[in-house]
Design an enzyme around this catalytic site. Structure first.
Site, mmCIF file in Angstrom:
data_model
loop_
_atom_site.group_PDB
_atom_site.id
_atom_site.type_symbol
_atom_site.label_atom_id
_atom_site.label_comp_id
_atom_site.label_asym_id
_atom_site.label_seq_id
_atom_site.Cartn_x
_atom_site.Cartn_y
_atom_site.Cartn_z
ATOM 1 C CG ASP A 1 9.892 6.967 93.227
ATOM 2 O OD1 ASP A 1 8.860 7.463 93.747
ATOM 3 O OD2 ASP A 1 10.163 5.756 93.247
ATOM 4 C CG ASP B 1 7.120 11.431 93.717
ATOM 5 O OD1 ASP B 1 7.907 12.330 94.068
ATOM 6 O OD2 ASP B 1 7.201 10.250 94.107
ATOM 7 C CG ASP C 1 3.340 19.995 78.491
ATOM 8 O OD1 ASP C 1 2.590 20.263 77.540
ATOM 9 O OD2 ASP C 1 4.464 19.449 78.359
ATOM 10 C CG ASP D 1 1.304 18.456 73.463
ATOM 11 O OD1 ASP D 1 2.508 18.187 73.507
ATOM 12 O OD2 ASP D 1 0.452 17.709 72.940
ATOM 13 C CD GLU E 1 5.385 19.928 70.769
ATOM 14 O OE1 GLU E 1 6.237 19.039 70.609
ATOM 15 O OE2 GLU E 1 4.188 19.681 70.920
ATOM 16 C CG HIS F 1 9.174 14.990 76.534
ATOM 17 N ND1 HIS F 1 9.124 16.327 76.175
ATOM 18 C CD2 HIS F 1 7.982 14.469 76.198
ATOM 19 C CE1 HIS F 1 7.947 16.579 75.658
ATOM 20 N NE2 HIS F 1 7.224 15.482 75.653
ATOM 21 C CG ASP F 2 8.492 14.792 72.298
ATOM 22 O OD1 ASP F 2 8.077 13.850 73.007
ATOM 23 O OD2 ASP F 2 7.841 15.828 72.086
HETATM 24 O O1 ISL Z 1 8.075 13.028 68.781
HETATM 25 C C1 ISL Z 1 8.255 13.803 67.896
HETATM 26 C C2 ISL Z 1 9.544 13.919 67.281
HETATM 27 O O2 ISL Z 1 10.417 13.014 67.869
HETATM 28 C C3 ISL Z 1 7.206 14.716 67.412
HETATM 29 O O3 ISL Z 1 6.738 14.421 66.185
HETATM 30 C C4 ISL Z 1 6.092 14.766 68.417
HETATM 31 O O4 ISL Z 1 5.017 14.024 68.023
HETATM 32 C C5 ISL Z 1 5.722 16.174 68.532
HETATM 33 O O5 ISL Z 1 6.853 16.729 69.106
HETATM 34 C C6 ISL Z 1 4.536 16.398 69.433
HETATM 35 O O6 ISL Z 1 4.907 16.182 70.741
HETATM 36 C C7 ISL Z 1 4.043 16.494 71.777
HETATM 37 O O7 ISL Z 1 2.756 15.951 71.618
HETATM 38 C C8 ISL Z 1 2.649 14.534 71.625
HETATM 39 C C9 ISL Z 1 3.419 13.885 72.766
HETATM 40 O O8 ISL Z 1 3.530 12.513 72.536
HETATM 41 C C10 ISL Z 1 4.803 14.479 72.921
HETATM 42 O O9 ISL Z 1 5.459 13.921 74.013
HETATM 43 C C11 ISL Z 1 4.620 15.951 73.061
HETATM 44 O O10 ISL Z 1 5.814 16.628 73.344
HETATM 45 C C12 ISL Z 1 1.191 14.230 71.734
HETATM 46 O O11 ISL Z 1 0.625 14.918 72.816
#
Ligand code: ISL
Length: 520
Positions: free
Chosen positions: A23, A31, A100, A202, A265, A327-328
């Protein structure tokens, strides 16, 4: 002479989550200027490309995966000029930049959706998926949002439901409408023309739904305590052939720009994932993401099978890839512990296929408990306490031991890792035995050795608890031995050790506890 392999086959991708990198304007949220300022960290690590999670204008219902303008920058992150500076700096450092791209849904604040919901006769009505109620007056079908609850939201004003695979603030676009295809491809061109090197796309396998929107079959394996989404099998809501045709269309456009890359993805088993490569004549995305290192239990026997099956499933015109964090997904070091996370790093960076690293894994950030009062992830807030919250993987990068780890001058939007005073980039910089140095060594070796970057992969016989394989390229042969246990395992290795995950000299004839070894 064969053509040199493209950068995205030899290279390593590093994912940056912009809210949590650095940041520079004191609002507690990372940012673009912060990314620009710290790109040298990524370059020194030895990665080849960064993938930036979304920074587009967004109400942030899903932290940027709800896009209100595909061709702009949210003021939280900066502006287009800041993006151009970041891109120029990255290219100066020899780093490619992937954005992304979020095609399945926009934000409900996107002007397109605002128009679409304004009346049934609006020219953009059909840009989203609107339907009358089902026969019982409820939603048009049984589909469930990935974040839990119905995938349909009733719109009082126009008397129809709209579809959303994720939050109700993320209405699904209608990719069967050619105007949507044209508008979204124009958005991709906007960034390609600006010089970006590709996209991570995505939820690509979601973008087209089966004609007629039939009910999804019930999943007989679902039980209480598992996420709501898994009550159904997403047979009709995902993985349609028309979506693969669109992927091929994206590919033709990207290839028209030279050496660009499209990463999809996609969560699917091998045979179905492989179809997203398209055919040799009509290729799909370059890299359909492979999440199996995230999804599988940390068990040598199981992983050995998974690696072999995946490697064999990639078509000859395709190229494999491996992802260990995002990040998921839960942090790898949180899941298997720091000692095994070092072995995991060696695995990820010695398999055949392009690796994707996630920011913070290179310093071994582990489990972070997020107090309920600080939870921000909509997935956690909608289904609290079942362990599917994604905040623990999104905590800010700790750069050094100064206040707030030099991430920000304000309170960070999520807490730092609790051990940030000792686990930060600067501290690991000064410790040659650190995770950071291990990552650098692995990346340097991968760059130096064509067998690691490009070679074929061959499983080797190994005792229980060990994954063993050879990488071959021309005359070069490298052996990788990974001990996935905390015990010493006798294994008659010969050859020269060139890198161990442990700081001290290898022990001939054995793998020490939690040791990974590369032999030449
Ligand atoms: O979060 C998940 C597993 O922990 C997945 O089911 C997730 O929903 C999937 O990876 C899709 O993710 C992507 O699209 C989502 C967004 O929330 C995620 O951050 C992104 O990586 C919706 O756009």
């Amino acid at each position: 002479m064969t053509a040199p392999s493209p950068w995205w086959q030899r290279g390593v991708i590093y994912q940056i989550y912009p809210r949590s990198f650095l940041d520079t304007d004191g609002d507690g949220i990372g940012d673009l200027a912060g990314i620009e300022a710290r790109l040298d960290h990524v370059a020194r690590l030895g990665a080849d490309a960064v993938w930036l999670s979304p920074f587009y204008p967004s109400p942030m219902a899903d932290f940027g995966y709800d896009v209100a303008d595909y061709c702009g920058v949210d003021p939280i992150f900066g502006d287009l000029a800041a993006f151009d500076r970041l891109l120029a700096r990255a290219h100066d450092l020899g780093l490619r930049v992937l954005l992304d791209f979020v095609p399945n849904h926009s934000s409900d604040r996107h002007p397109w959706f605002q128009e679409s919901r304004s009346s049934r006769t609006n020219a953009k009505r059909d840009w989203y998926i609107w339907r009358d109620p089902g026969p019982d007056g409820g939603p048009p079908n049984n589909w469930i949002s990935d974040f839990g609850g119905p995938a349909w939201t009733w719109d009082e004003a126009t008397g129809q439901y709209y579809l959303h695979a994720f939050l109700k603030e993320q209405p699904d676009l209608n990719w069967r409408n050619p105007e949507v295809v044209a508008a979204m491809m124009a958005a991709m061109r906007f960034w390609l023309d600006r010089g970006v090197d590709g996209f991570r796309i995505d939820v690509l396998w979601h973008i087209v739904k089966a004609e007629g929107l039939p009910d999804n079959p019930v999943n007989p394996d679902w039980r209480e305590g598992v996420r709501d989404r898994d009550r159904l099998i997403q047979r009709h809501s995902t993985d349609q052939p028309e979506a693969r045709a669109l992927a091929a269309q994206f590919r033709r456009m990207a290839d028209g720009y030279g050496e660009r890359v499209l990463v999809g993805e996609i969560f699917l088993p091998n045979e179905r994932l492989a179809r997203w490569y398209g055919t040799a004549e009509e290729p799909g995305v370059h890299l359909p993401f492979n999440f199996q290192l995230i999804e599988q239990p940390w068990d040598a026997h199981r992983l050995g099978d998974v690696i072999a099956a995946y490697d064999a499933s990639v078509p000859a015109h395709g190229w494999p890839n491996w992802v260990m964090g995002s990040h998921d997904a839960p942090r790898i070091a949180g899941r298997i512990g720091e000692a095994q996370a070092r072995v995991a790093a060696m695995l990820l960076l010695t398999l055949r296929g392009t690796p994707t690293l996630y920011q913070g894994d290179e310093i071994g950030i582990g489990r972070v408990e997020i107090p309920a009062t600080r939870a921000r992830d909509p997935q956690e807030l909608r289904q609290p306490g079942i362990g599917i919250g994604r905040d623990p993987s999104r905590t800010p990068m700790p750069w050094d031991g100064s206040p707030d780890a030099a991430f920000s001058t304000a309170e960070p939007w999520l807490p730092l890792n609790p051990d940030w005073r000792t686990r930060n980039v600067a501290a690991q910089e000064h410790d040659p035995g650190s995770m950071l140095h291990l990552y650098r060594k692995l990346l340097a070796l991968r760059r130096d050795r064509p067998a690691l970057a490009l070679g074929s992969w061959h499983a080797l016989e190994a005792p229980s608890g060990v994954i063993a394989y050879e990488r071959r390229h021309g005359d070069e042969r490298l052996t990788v031995l990974l001990n996935l246990t905390a015990g010493r395992i006798a294994i008659p290795w010969r050859a020269d050790p060139i890198l161990s995950t442990l700081a001290t000299d290898p022990e001939p004839g054995a793998l020490r506890p939690d040791e990974g070894l590369i032999l030449a």
